[in-house]
Each structure stands twice: as structure tokens, then as C-alpha cells.
Design a protein around this motif. Structure first.
Motif, PDB file in Angstrom:
ATOM      1  N   ASN A 143      52.286  51.704  23.898  1.00  7.57           N
ATOM      2  CA  ASN A 143      52.682  50.956  22.704  1.00  7.57           C
ATOM      3  C   ASN A 143      52.981  51.964  21.603  1.00  7.57           C
ATOM      4  O   ASN A 143      52.134  52.785  21.247  1.00  7.57           O
ATOM      5  CB  ASN A 143      51.553  50.008  22.270  1.00  7.57           C
ATOM      6  CG  ASN A 143      51.996  49.064  21.183  1.00  7.57           C
ATOM      7  OD1 ASN A 143      53.180  48.956  20.916  1.00  7.57           O
ATOM      8  ND2 ASN A 143      51.056  48.383  20.561  1.00  7.57           N
ATOM      9  N   THR A 145      54.034  52.471  17.665  1.00  6.25           N
ATOM     10  CA  THR A 145      54.105  51.815  16.358  1.00  6.25           C
ATOM     11  C   THR A 145      54.574  52.830  15.332  1.00  6.25           C
ATOM     12  O   THR A 145      54.057  53.934  15.259  1.00  6.25           O
ATOM     13  CB  THR A 145      52.733  51.262  15.933  1.00  6.25           C
ATOM     14  OG1 THR A 145      52.271  50.388  16.949  1.00  6.25           O
ATOM     15  CG2 THR A 145      52.828  50.512  14.624  1.00  6.25           C
ATOM     16  N   SER A 146      55.611  52.451  14.548  1.00  6.97           N
ATOM     17  CA  SER A 146      56.124  53.348  13.510  1.00  6.97           C
ATOM     18  C   SER A 146      55.970  52.663  12.157  1.00  6.97           C
ATOM     19  O   SER A 146      55.351  51.619  12.029  1.00  6.97           O
ATOM     20  CB  SER A 146      57.587  53.693  13.801  1.00  6.97           C
ATOM     21  OG  SER A 146      58.366  52.512  13.787  1.00  6.97           O
ATOM     22  N   TRP A 147      56.570  53.254  11.143  1.00  6.03           N
ATOM     23  CA  TRP A 147      56.460  52.715   9.787  1.00  6.03           C
ATOM     24  C   TRP A 147      56.994  51.292   9.714  1.00  6.03           C
ATOM     25  O   TRP A 147      57.865  50.900  10.461  1.00  6.03           O
ATOM     26  CB  TRP A 147      57.250  53.594   8.811  1.00  6.03           C
ATOM     27  CG  TRP A 147      56.596  54.921   8.613  1.00  6.03           C
ATOM     28  CD1 TRP A 147      56.881  56.073   9.263  1.00  6.03           C
ATOM     29  CD2 TRP A 147      55.528  55.215   7.734  1.00  6.03           C
ATOM     30  NE1 TRP A 147      56.076  57.077   8.850  1.00  6.03           N
ATOM     31  CE2 TRP A 147      55.226  56.568   7.877  1.00  6.03           C
ATOM     32  CE3 TRP A 147      54.797  54.461   6.816  1.00  6.03           C
ATOM     33  CZ2 TRP A 147      54.233  57.193   7.161  1.00  6.03           C
ATOM     34  CZ3 TRP A 147      53.808  55.092   6.102  1.00  6.03           C
ATOM     35  CH2 TRP A 147      53.532  56.429   6.269  1.00  6.03           C
ATOM     36  N   TRP A 148      56.524  50.543   8.762  1.00  3.45           N
ATOM     37  CA  TRP A 148      56.946  49.178   8.454  1.00  3.45           C
ATOM     38  C   TRP A 148      56.723  48.232   9.630  1.00  3.45           C
ATOM     39  O   TRP A 148      57.489  47.333   9.889  1.00  3.45           O
ATOM     40  CB  TRP A 148      58.400  49.113   7.988  1.00  3.45           C
ATOM     41  CG  TRP A 148      58.704  50.107   6.915  1.00  3.45           C
ATOM     42  CD1 TRP A 148      59.475  51.196   7.016  1.00  3.45           C
ATOM     43  CD2 TRP A 148      58.210  50.106   5.585  1.00  3.45           C
ATOM     44  NE1 TRP A 148      59.507  51.897   5.844  1.00  3.45           N
ATOM     45  CE2 TRP A 148      58.729  51.225   4.929  1.00  3.45           C
ATOM     46  CE3 TRP A 148      57.361  49.266   4.857  1.00  3.45           C
ATOM     47  CZ2 TRP A 148      58.437  51.536   3.608  1.00  3.45           C
ATOM     48  CZ3 TRP A 148      57.068  49.581   3.551  1.00  3.45           C
ATOM     49  CH2 TRP A 148      57.613  50.694   2.935  1.00  3.45           C
ATOM     50  N   SER A 149      55.667  48.500  10.397  1.00  3.10           N
ATOM     51  CA  SER A 149      55.206  47.618  11.486  1.00  3.10           C
ATOM     52  C   SER A 149      56.256  47.426  12.575  1.00  3.10           C
ATOM     53  O   SER A 149      56.339  46.367  13.187  1.00  3.10           O
ATOM     54  CB  SER A 149      54.801  46.248  10.931  1.00  3.10           C
ATOM     55  OG  SER A 149      53.785  46.391   9.985  1.00  3.10           O
ATOM     56  N   HIS A 150      57.057  48.444  12.859  1.00  4.76           N
ATOM     57  CA  HIS A 150      57.993  48.375  13.988  1.00  4.76           C
ATOM     58  C   HIS A 150      57.269  48.881  15.221  1.00  4.76           C
ATOM     59  O   HIS A 150      56.816  50.019  15.271  1.00  4.76           O
ATOM     60  CB  HIS A 150      59.243  49.245  13.726  1.00  4.76           C
ATOM     61  CG  HIS A 150      60.063  48.738  12.577  1.00  4.76           C
ATOM     62  ND1 HIS A 150      60.756  47.541  12.608  1.00  4.76           N
ATOM     63  CD2 HIS A 150      60.282  49.255  11.342  1.00  4.76           C
ATOM     64  CE1 HIS A 150      61.376  47.355  11.482  1.00  4.76           C
ATOM     65  NE2 HIS A 150      61.096  48.375  10.668  1.00  4.76           N
ATOM     66  N   SER A 151      57.125  48.014  16.247  1.00  5.00           N
ATOM     67  CA  SER A 151      56.385  48.357  17.443  1.00  5.00           C
ATOM     68  C   SER A 151      57.275  48.148  18.654  1.00  5.00           C
ATOM     69  O   SER A 151      58.111  47.239  18.692  1.00  5.00           O
ATOM     70  CB  SER A 151      55.132  47.497  17.589  1.00  5.00           C
ATOM     71  OG  SER A 151      54.258  47.733  16.524  1.00  5.00           O
ATOM     72  N   SER A 152      57.051  49.019  19.658  1.00  4.43           N
ATOM     73  CA  SER A 152      57.758  48.827  20.932  1.00  4.43           C
ATOM     74  C   SER A 152      56.760  49.123  22.048  1.00  4.43           C
ATOM     75  O   SER A 152      55.899  49.976  21.918  1.00  4.43           O
ATOM     76  CB  SER A 152      58.973  49.768  21.036  1.00  4.43           C
ATOM     77  OG  SER A 152      58.545  51.100  20.978  1.00  4.43           O
ATOM     78  N   THR A 153      56.866  48.385  23.145  1.00  4.59           N
ATOM     79  CA  THR A 153      55.936  48.505  24.249  1.00  4.59           C
ATOM     80  C   THR A 153      56.700  48.843  25.517  1.00  4.59           C
ATOM     81  O   THR A 153      57.714  48.201  25.842  1.00  4.59           O
ATOM     82  CB  THR A 153      55.151  47.201  24.434  1.00  4.59           C
ATOM     83  OG1 THR A 153      54.492  46.884  23.221  1.00  4.59           O
ATOM     84  CG2 THR A 153      54.132  47.321  25.540  1.00  4.59           C
TER      85      THR A 153
END
Length: 155
Positions: A143, A145-153
Motif C-alpha cells: 500500500n 500513500t502519498s500527500w493529500w491522502s492519495h493511496s494505491s494498493t
């Protein structure tokens, strides 16, 4: 109207009073306002006279809370007690480990060799006792997670 008390002359008892001590009418001046002396705003070393009715009355200070306070803050007592409890718990755990280590230290060298041999034998036994095929399943999930709650799994 009579003269004020300090200005009246009194004759001793039994003596005739002088003729000039008759009550006299005193003309009073018009009523003067009360005077108060306050420090001069431009030169505090001198005082000026002002009408006392113009001075605002002093306000009474708020009553102070005179209840006794604890010497140590109650929150600080709780924090200290928690730290002391953790220290005592650590001391108790350390004491228990010391008791266990004392028993291990009492074992002789021959007992240590026997204990090591038993440990090696126990480590080899599970491999000999295994029967059949073994299946290992390994799953990974990443998982990001980067700035401004951008997440990728990623699976």
C-alpha cells in the motif's frame, strides 16, 4: 449662632462671665465643594486640588481564593506514580529473570552438554517426523500513500 467650641471662652465656676462672651451670630460662607488633592498628571511630584465629587470611587478588589493548594500538582503525582509503577514492575521482572538464571548457572558443564545435545535432537526430530508434501502460501500486499491522502494498493 454660637462660635465653635474652641473659640468660646469659659469662666471658672463661681466667677462672673466677661461681657464679650455673649453668643454671636456668625455668617457662614456659601457651601464649598469638598476638595481632594491628587498628583498632577504633568508633574507627579506636585499635587493639584480638584472637586472631590469628580473622583470615581475605588472599586473593591476581587476576593482571592485562599483555599490551601497541594504542594505537588495532582497530574504530576499521577505521572510520577505511573513511572514509579513501571520501575517497580521492571525490577520485579528483573528479579524473576535473575532467579531463573541462577538455576541455569547452577547446572554443571556435563549437564550443559546434555542439554545442548537434547536441543539439537529436538531440532532434528520434526524434519524426520514429517510426512507428505508441504505447501507454502505467501501473499504480499503493498500500500503506497502519498500527500493529500492519495493511496494505491498493489497485490
Amino acid at each position: 449662632m454660637q462660635l465653635p467650641e474652641p473659640y468660646q471662652q469659659h469662666a471658672p465656676v463661681g466667677q462672673p462671665q466677661p461681657g464679650y462672651t455673649r453668643p454671636a451670630n456668625v455668617e457662614l460662607y456659601a457651601e464649598r465643594p469638598p476638595i481632594a488633592y491628587v498628583p498632577d498628571p504633568y508633574n507627579p511630584g506636585t499635587s493639584i486640588a480638584i472637586d472631590a465629587r469628580l473622583i470615581q470611587p475605588a472599586t473593591a478588589p476581587q476576593p482571592r481564593d485562599l483555599t490551601p493548594q497541594p504542594l505537588i500538582d495532582p497530574r504530576a503525582q499521577l505521572v510520577f506514580a505511573g513511572g514509579a509503577a513501571a520501575g517497580m514492575t521492571g525490577a520485579g521482572v528483573g528479579w524473576g529473570i535473575g532467579q531463573a538464571a541462577a538455576g541455569i548457572a547452577a547446572i554443571g558443564s556435563s549437564s550443559a552438554v546434555i542439554a545442548i545435545a537434547l536441543l539439537l535432537l529436538a531440532a532434528k526430530l520434526p524434519n524426520a517426523a514429517r510426512r507428505g508434501n508441504t505447501t507454502n502460501i505467501h501473499n504480499e500486499t503493498h500500500n503506497h500513500t502519498s500527500w493529500w491522502s492519495h493511496s494505491s494498493t498493489d497485490n
